[in-house]
Design an enzyme around this catalytic site. Structure first.
Site, mmCIF file in Angstrom:
data_model
loop_
_atom_site.group_PDB
_atom_site.id
_atom_site.type_symbol
_atom_site.label_atom_id
_atom_site.label_comp_id
_atom_site.label_asym_id
_atom_site.label_seq_id
_atom_site.Cartn_x
_atom_site.Cartn_y
_atom_site.Cartn_z
ATOM 1 N N ARG A 147 -13.811 6.455 2.089
ATOM 2 C CA ARG A 147 -14.068 5.084 2.560
ATOM 3 C C ARG A 147 -13.760 4.242 1.580
ATOM 4 O O ARG A 147 -13.552 2.882 1.490
ATOM 5 C CB ARG A 147 -15.616 4.449 1.921
ATOM 6 C CG ARG A 147 -15.689 3.104 2.527
ATOM 7 C CD ARG A 147 -17.494 3.754 2.547
ATOM 8 N NE ARG A 147 -18.110 3.665 1.195
ATOM 9 C CZ ARG A 147 -18.091 3.135 0.777
ATOM 10 N NH1 ARG A 147 -17.577 1.786 -0.332
ATOM 11 N NH2 ARG A 147 -18.935 3.650 -0.797
ATOM 12 N N TYR B 190 -8.012 -11.092 23.227
ATOM 13 C CA TYR B 190 -8.203 -9.617 23.252
ATOM 14 C C TYR B 190 -9.979 -9.153 23.098
ATOM 15 O O TYR B 190 -10.255 -10.351 22.588
ATOM 16 C CB TYR B 190 -8.580 -7.995 22.671
ATOM 17 C CG TYR B 190 -9.052 -6.645 22.373
ATOM 18 C CD1 TYR B 190 -8.565 -6.154 24.023
ATOM 19 C CD2 TYR B 190 -10.154 -6.525 22.093
ATOM 20 C CE1 TYR B 190 -10.061 -5.036 23.669
ATOM 21 C CE2 TYR B 190 -10.389 -5.604 21.982
ATOM 22 C CZ TYR B 190 -9.703 -4.538 23.063
ATOM 23 O OH TYR B 190 -10.921 -4.023 23.046
ATOM 24 N N ASP C 67 -2.306 -9.938 16.729
ATOM 25 C CA ASP C 67 -2.346 -8.913 17.225
ATOM 26 C C ASP C 67 -1.436 -8.020 17.947
ATOM 27 O O ASP C 67 -0.919 -8.300 18.812
ATOM 28 C CB ASP C 67 -3.984 -8.597 17.873
ATOM 29 C CG ASP C 67 -4.523 -7.514 18.857
ATOM 30 O OD1 ASP C 67 -3.375 -5.996 18.487
ATOM 31 O OD2 ASP C 67 -5.537 -7.100 19.355
ATOM 32 N N LYS D 69 -4.797 2.617 20.732
ATOM 33 C CA LYS D 69 -2.899 2.655 22.019
ATOM 34 C C LYS D 69 -2.288 3.401 22.012
ATOM 35 O O LYS D 69 -2.129 4.261 21.447
ATOM 36 C CB LYS D 69 -3.274 0.916 22.524
ATOM 37 C CG LYS D 69 -4.117 0.094 22.884
ATOM 38 C CD LYS D 69 -5.873 0.184 23.650
ATOM 39 C CE LYS D 69 -7.064 -0.277 22.937
ATOM 40 N NZ LYS D 69 -6.929 -1.223 23.160
HETATM 41 C C1 LIG Z 1 -8.044 -2.188 22.469
HETATM 42 C C2 LIG Z 1 -7.606 -3.832 21.876
HETATM 43 C C3 LIG Z 1 -8.237 -4.041 20.506
HETATM 44 C C4 LIG Z 1 -9.363 -3.148 20.601
HETATM 45 O O1 LIG Z 1 -8.796 -1.955 19.199
HETATM 46 P P1 LIG Z 1 -10.708 -0.958 19.403
HETATM 47 O O2 LIG Z 1 -9.537 0.400 18.573
HETATM 48 O O3 LIG Z 1 -10.457 -0.548 21.165
HETATM 49 O O4 LIG Z 1 -11.124 -0.681 18.417
HETATM 50 C C5 LIG Z 1 -7.564 -4.576 19.945
HETATM 51 N N1 LIG Z 1 -6.529 -5.184 20.862
HETATM 52 C C6 LIG Z 1 -5.744 -5.572 21.527
HETATM 53 C C7 LIG Z 1 -4.998 -6.150 21.954
HETATM 54 C C8 LIG Z 1 -6.233 -4.042 22.282
HETATM 55 O O5 LIG Z 1 -6.213 -3.804 22.891
#
Ligand SMILES: *Cc1c(COP(=O)(O)O)cnc(C)c1O
Length: 391
Positions: free
Chosen positions: A48, A102, A174, A199
């Site tokens: 952690r 998102y 992001d 992703k």
């Molecule tokens: C899926 C996604 C997230 C969140 O990610 P998780 O791994 O599901 O928590 C954040 N930003 C974007 C652009 C995403 O596609």
């Protein structure tokens, strides 16, 4: 060797590998200890604390990929995003947030921030003026996402970075949709890069993880909060993620090559009324894409003409699967109106340009002719009305 001079595929393959000194194996050993020596050690390790050997070393690869000094791995993209936001915010602060981010991030901000007395403004649009207008005296952070979901609109990275520097505001992006293969926001002056590693970083639709990359100073600050929030990643998954990242460069390049071809194909098809892809000359941000992206990514969206039903179309596809998530090596499609944006009213959705027939397409690595055949066959089946009554 200077890390950032290495090519992307070399970073993917080698940076942050743990040398197997004992057996000289080709891949990083996996260290599963949750208990480490505390005396006479440089680092007190604990899962952690984000500093088990596998976490520490894989973070080096992610930092190198994003041209950043340091990085941290998390149990999910939202763990990375929430830890990053809360690390820099306190009661009384204000955040400027891009309007079409998102859904999970939007929920986090809209549902949780009030109770901590953190205020926020979603921008009206994506121009730098829209961001400028939303800034207040107590604005601490600006949060962006480009290309945006699902309409693939772009935000000008250099302009946002210089606005934030001028106003002494921290900028966060992001970068999940673009990936460092396509776009390095740090090179344009953006401070912090977050990822849903679920992703493209994972890329095989089989793991859930998150990451953040930034200067060492910012990462230290995020770490202080992150170890209290406790969203670290299991070392099994860290190891899976390392394996996945080795092919990030070749996967994403193959996917975006396909995406460009598919965008052109869809753009010419009579059953498709509109295609949203920054690599099309007709896209309003085409020039900006050329400035800040290497290629145009592997996500695109399109509208099927009103006479046809997008849900029936998805059922008629054989190869391309309807799927909630994105970015795997397999091609998937989603109806934003039914999934990511289902919680909005129809009016709100239409206002954002998200109609019932809008389809978001995460393009995979299959042979492009097979993808084209799948789409063409499905469109002709539904145009002939063969499937209309089966739904
Ligand atoms: C899926 C996604 C997230 C969140 O990610 P998780 O791994 O599901 O928590 C954040 N930003 C974007 C652009 C995403 O596609």
């Amino acid at each position: 060797m200077k890390k950032n001079k290495l090519g992307i595929n070399t970073i993917c393959t080698h940076v942050g590998a743990i040398e197997d000194r004992q057996f000289k194996g080709a891949t990083s050993p996996i260290y599963l200890s949750s208990s480490y020596e505390f005396m006479d050690v440089d680092v007190k390790r604990y899962p952690r604390y984000f500093n088990t050997p596998n976490q520490e070393y894989l973070a080096k690869k992610i930092a190198a990929l994003e041209h950043a000094e340091a990085a941290l791995l998390f149990g999910s993209g939202m763990a990375a995003i929430s830890s990053t936001l809360f690390a820099f915010l306190k009661a009384g602060d204000h955040v400027v947030v891009q309007n079409d981010i998102y859904g999970g991030t939007r929920n986090l901000i809209a549902k949780q921030f009030d109770k901590y007395n953190i205020s926020y403004t979603f921008t009206n649009g994506l121009s730098v003026e829209d961001f400028q207008d939303a800034i207040q005296a107590n604005t601490k952070l600006v949060y962006i996402e480009t290309p945006s979901n699902p309409l693939l609109k772009l935000v000008d990275l250099a302009a946002i970075a210089s606005l934030c520097k001028r106003e002494s505001i921290i900028s966060i992006i992001d970068n999940t949709f673009a990936t460092p293969v396509v776009q390095n926001p740090v090179d344009f002056g953006i401070d912090i890069v977050v990822h849903s590693a679920t992703k493209y970083f994972g890329g095989h639709s089989d793991l859930c993880a998150g990451a953040v990359a930034a200067s060492q100073e910012h990462i230290n600050k995020i770490w202080e909060l992150a170890k209290d929030f406790g969203g670290s990643l299991s070392d099994f998954t860290v190891w899976m993620l390392e394996r996945s990242l080795k092919t990030l460069g070749i996967r994403v390049k193959a996917q975006q090559r396909n995406a460009k071809k598919l965008a052109k194909f869809l753009n010419k098809h009579e059953a498709i009324s509109k295609v949203y892809y920054p690599g099309l000359k007709s896209h309003p941000d085409y020039d900006l894409a050329k400035q800040q992206m290497r290629g145009y990514g592997a996500m695109l969206s399109f509208d099927i003409i009103e006479e046809l039903n997008a849900k029936v179309f998805l059922k008629a596809l054989q190869l391309i699967k309807p799927s909630m998530s994105l970015a795997g090596i397999e091609s998937t499609m989603i109806l934003p109106a039914e999934a990511s944006h289902a919680l909005l009213s129809k009016e709100e959705r239409l206002e954002q340009g998200i109609g019932d027939n809008l389809i978001r397409f995460s393009v995979g690595i299959e042979d492009k002719n097979d993808l084209i055949n799948d789409i063409e066959t499905a469109l002709s089946i539904i145009a002939e009305g063969k499937l209309v009554n089966t739904i």
